[in-house]
Design a protein around this motif. Structure first.
Motif, mmCIF file in Angstrom:
data_model
loop_
_atom_site.group_PDB
_atom_site.id
_atom_site.type_symbol
_atom_site.label_atom_id
_atom_site.label_comp_id
_atom_site.label_asym_id
_atom_site.label_seq_id
_atom_site.Cartn_x
_atom_site.Cartn_y
_atom_site.Cartn_z
ATOM 1 N N LEU A 22 -48.592 -57.551 -38.406
ATOM 2 C CA LEU A 22 -48.118 -58.572 -37.869
ATOM 3 C C LEU A 22 -49.523 -59.352 -36.946
ATOM 4 O O LEU A 22 -49.953 -60.326 -36.998
ATOM 5 C CB LEU A 22 -47.274 -58.265 -36.854
ATOM 6 C CG LEU A 22 -46.721 -59.602 -36.068
ATOM 7 C CD1 LEU A 22 -46.151 -60.751 -36.924
ATOM 8 C CD2 LEU A 22 -45.808 -59.240 -34.984
ATOM 9 N N PHE A 23 -50.128 -58.486 -36.114
ATOM 10 C CA PHE A 23 -51.365 -58.880 -35.618
ATOM 11 C C PHE A 23 -52.502 -59.450 -36.569
ATOM 12 O O PHE A 23 -53.044 -60.276 -36.070
ATOM 13 C CB PHE A 23 -51.801 -57.895 -34.624
ATOM 14 C CG PHE A 23 -53.055 -58.290 -33.652
ATOM 15 C CD1 PHE A 23 -52.752 -58.886 -32.348
ATOM 16 C CD2 PHE A 23 -54.504 -57.932 -34.014
ATOM 17 C CE1 PHE A 23 -53.940 -59.566 -31.834
ATOM 18 C CE2 PHE A 23 -55.356 -58.381 -33.400
ATOM 19 C CZ PHE A 23 -55.135 -59.209 -32.364
ATOM 20 N N ALA A 25 -52.040 -60.411 -39.620
ATOM 21 C CA ALA A 25 -51.681 -61.598 -40.207
ATOM 22 C C ALA A 25 -51.874 -62.851 -39.304
ATOM 23 O O ALA A 25 -52.247 -63.973 -39.626
ATOM 24 C CB ALA A 25 -50.057 -61.545 -40.500
ATOM 25 N N LEU A 26 -51.699 -62.885 -38.047
ATOM 26 C CA LEU A 26 -51.493 -63.741 -37.182
ATOM 27 C C LEU A 26 -53.092 -64.291 -36.795
ATOM 28 O O LEU A 26 -53.456 -65.290 -36.706
ATOM 29 C CB LEU A 26 -51.048 -63.232 -35.700
ATOM 30 C CG LEU A 26 -50.894 -64.401 -34.601
ATOM 31 C CD1 LEU A 26 -49.996 -65.785 -35.286
ATOM 32 C CD2 LEU A 26 -49.942 -64.051 -33.416
ATOM 33 N N LEU A 29 -54.331 -65.921 -40.114
ATOM 34 C CA LEU A 29 -53.633 -67.436 -40.001
ATOM 35 C C LEU A 29 -54.500 -68.097 -39.041
ATOM 36 O O LEU A 29 -55.024 -69.290 -39.190
ATOM 37 C CB LEU A 29 -52.319 -67.453 -39.932
ATOM 38 C CG LEU A 29 -51.728 -68.645 -39.846
ATOM 39 C CD1 LEU A 29 -51.789 -69.003 -41.359
ATOM 40 C CD2 LEU A 29 -50.043 -68.318 -39.552
ATOM 41 N N CYS A 30 -54.786 -67.640 -37.740
ATOM 42 C CA CYS A 30 -55.441 -68.594 -36.734
ATOM 43 C C CYS A 30 -56.808 -68.828 -37.003
ATOM 44 O O CYS A 30 -57.260 -69.749 -36.872
ATOM 45 C CB CYS A 30 -55.156 -67.905 -35.321
ATOM 46 S SG CYS A 30 -53.632 -68.005 -34.815
ATOM 47 N N PHE A 77 -46.460 -70.703 -39.759
ATOM 48 C CA PHE A 77 -46.158 -70.164 -38.383
ATOM 49 C C PHE A 77 -44.802 -69.766 -38.010
ATOM 50 O O PHE A 77 -44.615 -69.003 -37.353
ATOM 51 C CB PHE A 77 -46.830 -71.548 -37.300
ATOM 52 C CG PHE A 77 -48.455 -71.201 -37.217
ATOM 53 C CD1 PHE A 77 -48.840 -69.988 -36.390
ATOM 54 C CD2 PHE A 77 -49.134 -71.979 -37.990
ATOM 55 C CE1 PHE A 77 -50.252 -70.005 -36.159
ATOM 56 C CE2 PHE A 77 -50.477 -72.072 -37.746
ATOM 57 C CZ PHE A 77 -51.027 -70.863 -36.947
ATOM 58 N N ILE A 80 -44.346 -66.444 -39.564
ATOM 59 C CA ILE A 80 -45.079 -65.628 -38.208
ATOM 60 C C ILE A 80 -43.835 -65.225 -37.081
ATOM 61 O O ILE A 80 -43.572 -64.225 -36.590
ATOM 62 C CB ILE A 80 -46.119 -66.035 -37.591
ATOM 63 C CG1 ILE A 80 -47.123 -66.113 -38.687
ATOM 64 C CG2 ILE A 80 -46.701 -65.270 -36.392
ATOM 65 C CD1 ILE A 80 -48.047 -64.734 -38.806
ATOM 66 N N PHE A 81 -43.317 -66.430 -36.619
ATOM 67 C CA PHE A 81 -42.181 -66.325 -35.324
ATOM 68 C C PHE A 81 -41.175 -65.387 -35.784
ATOM 69 O O PHE A 81 -40.578 -64.621 -35.395
ATOM 70 C CB PHE A 81 -41.852 -67.807 -35.226
ATOM 71 C CG PHE A 81 -40.757 -67.514 -34.432
ATOM 72 C CD1 PHE A 81 -40.735 -67.342 -33.074
ATOM 73 C CD2 PHE A 81 -39.308 -67.798 -34.760
ATOM 74 C CE1 PHE A 81 -39.564 -67.491 -31.985
ATOM 75 C CE2 PHE A 81 -38.130 -67.906 -34.048
ATOM 76 C CZ PHE A 81 -38.509 -67.532 -32.660
ATOM 77 N N TRP A 83 -40.952 -63.151 -38.217
ATOM 78 C CA TRP A 83 -41.418 -61.708 -38.580
ATOM 79 C C TRP A 83 -41.647 -61.135 -37.164
ATOM 80 O O TRP A 83 -41.251 -59.770 -36.873
ATOM 81 C CB TRP A 83 -42.748 -61.880 -39.164
ATOM 82 C CG TRP A 83 -43.267 -60.482 -39.433
ATOM 83 C CD1 TRP A 83 -42.743 -59.173 -39.160
ATOM 84 C CD2 TRP A 83 -44.696 -60.393 -40.241
ATOM 85 N NE1 TRP A 83 -43.874 -58.466 -39.827
ATOM 86 C CE2 TRP A 83 -44.866 -58.911 -40.285
ATOM 87 C CE3 TRP A 83 -45.649 -61.247 -40.461
ATOM 88 C CZ2 TRP A 83 -46.233 -58.627 -40.892
ATOM 89 C CZ3 TRP A 83 -46.658 -60.756 -40.983
ATOM 90 C CH2 TRP A 83 -47.111 -59.195 -41.210
ATOM 91 N N ALA A 84 -42.308 -61.764 -36.084
ATOM 92 C CA ALA A 84 -42.323 -61.346 -34.737
ATOM 93 C C ALA A 84 -41.198 -61.057 -33.920
ATOM 94 O O ALA A 84 -40.814 -60.142 -33.302
ATOM 95 C CB ALA A 84 -43.370 -62.143 -33.854
#
Ligand code: CU
Length: 211
Positions: A22-23, A25-26, A29-30, A77, A80-81, A83-84
């Motif tokens: 997850l980290f 991927a974020l 993306l960022c 995004f 991502i939300f 998923w998180a």
């Protein structure tokens, strides 16, 4: 062997890998968003610099482009939300109550961690746990807000006065890992740390019987 910030990718609990994915991927993306925007800023700053011979009067409008650059990042995004959020509920609630192998009581106070095993055995600033078992912590604070943080397990949760909070983990690697307080709680906050020792279940059973 001590694990911690040094071995950032050390995976010592069942959720570590999910968290790292997850980290990553974020992060990717960022980074992409940052790179694209930075490129556009520089590109247009150069193209429309003072004195450049460019058309500054006609504006071409495209609703399609507006939709694309709004909806694609929004979708990414939002994913991502979701998923998180899913990961967060996984972290907070054990898969099933019956699947909890071990319940450990945690009390935080200025400035130490007090831990108690189901048979009443207690320890301070050190937590012994068996490998491969689902371990649930029920935590409370005796004074101010603390935060129970084991980086190698990717778990961190506030420990509050007057309210129980729970968190769980399943260690997947033998060894010793750092335990920190991650909420500033007074003078000796930085010394409010300990160790988590992951042992073979048979060793743990033996350890539990020791005086
Ligand atoms: Cu603290």
């Amino acid at each position: 062997m001590m694990e911690g910030f040094g071995s950032f990718l050390g995976e010592a609990s069942s959720l570590s890998r999910h968290f790292d994915t997850l980290f990553l991927a974020l992060f990717i993306l960022c980074s992409l968003v940052t790179i694209i925007i930075t490129f556009l800023i520089i590109f247009f700053a150069v193209k429309y610099r003072r004195g450049a011979k460019v058309n500054r009067f006609t504006v071409r409008k495209s609703t399609a482009i507006e939709f694309v650059w709004t909806l694609i990042p929004f979708g990414l995004f939002l994913a991502i939300f979701v998923w998180a959020a899913y990961f967060y509920t996984e972290l907070l609630f054990p898969p099933d109550d019956e699947m909890v192998d071990l319940d450990i009581a945690v009390v935080g106070k200025q400035w130490m961690w007090k831990l108690q095993h189901p048979n009443g055995k207690r320890e301070i600033n050190k937590l012994h746990v068996p490998l491969g078992k689902n371990i649930r912590l029920t935590m409370v604070s005796q004074d101010v807000i603390h935060s129970f943080f084991i980086p190698a397990f990717r778990i961190k949760h506030d420990v509050l006065p007057g309210r129980y909070s729970t968190i769980w983990f399943r260690p997947i690697k033998l060894g010793e890992y750092h335990l920190f307080c991650a909420e500033y709680c007074g003078t000796d906050h930085s010394r409010m740390r300990g160790k988590v020792v992951v042992m073979e279940p048979s060793d743990y059973a033996q350890w539990l019987q020791q005086k």
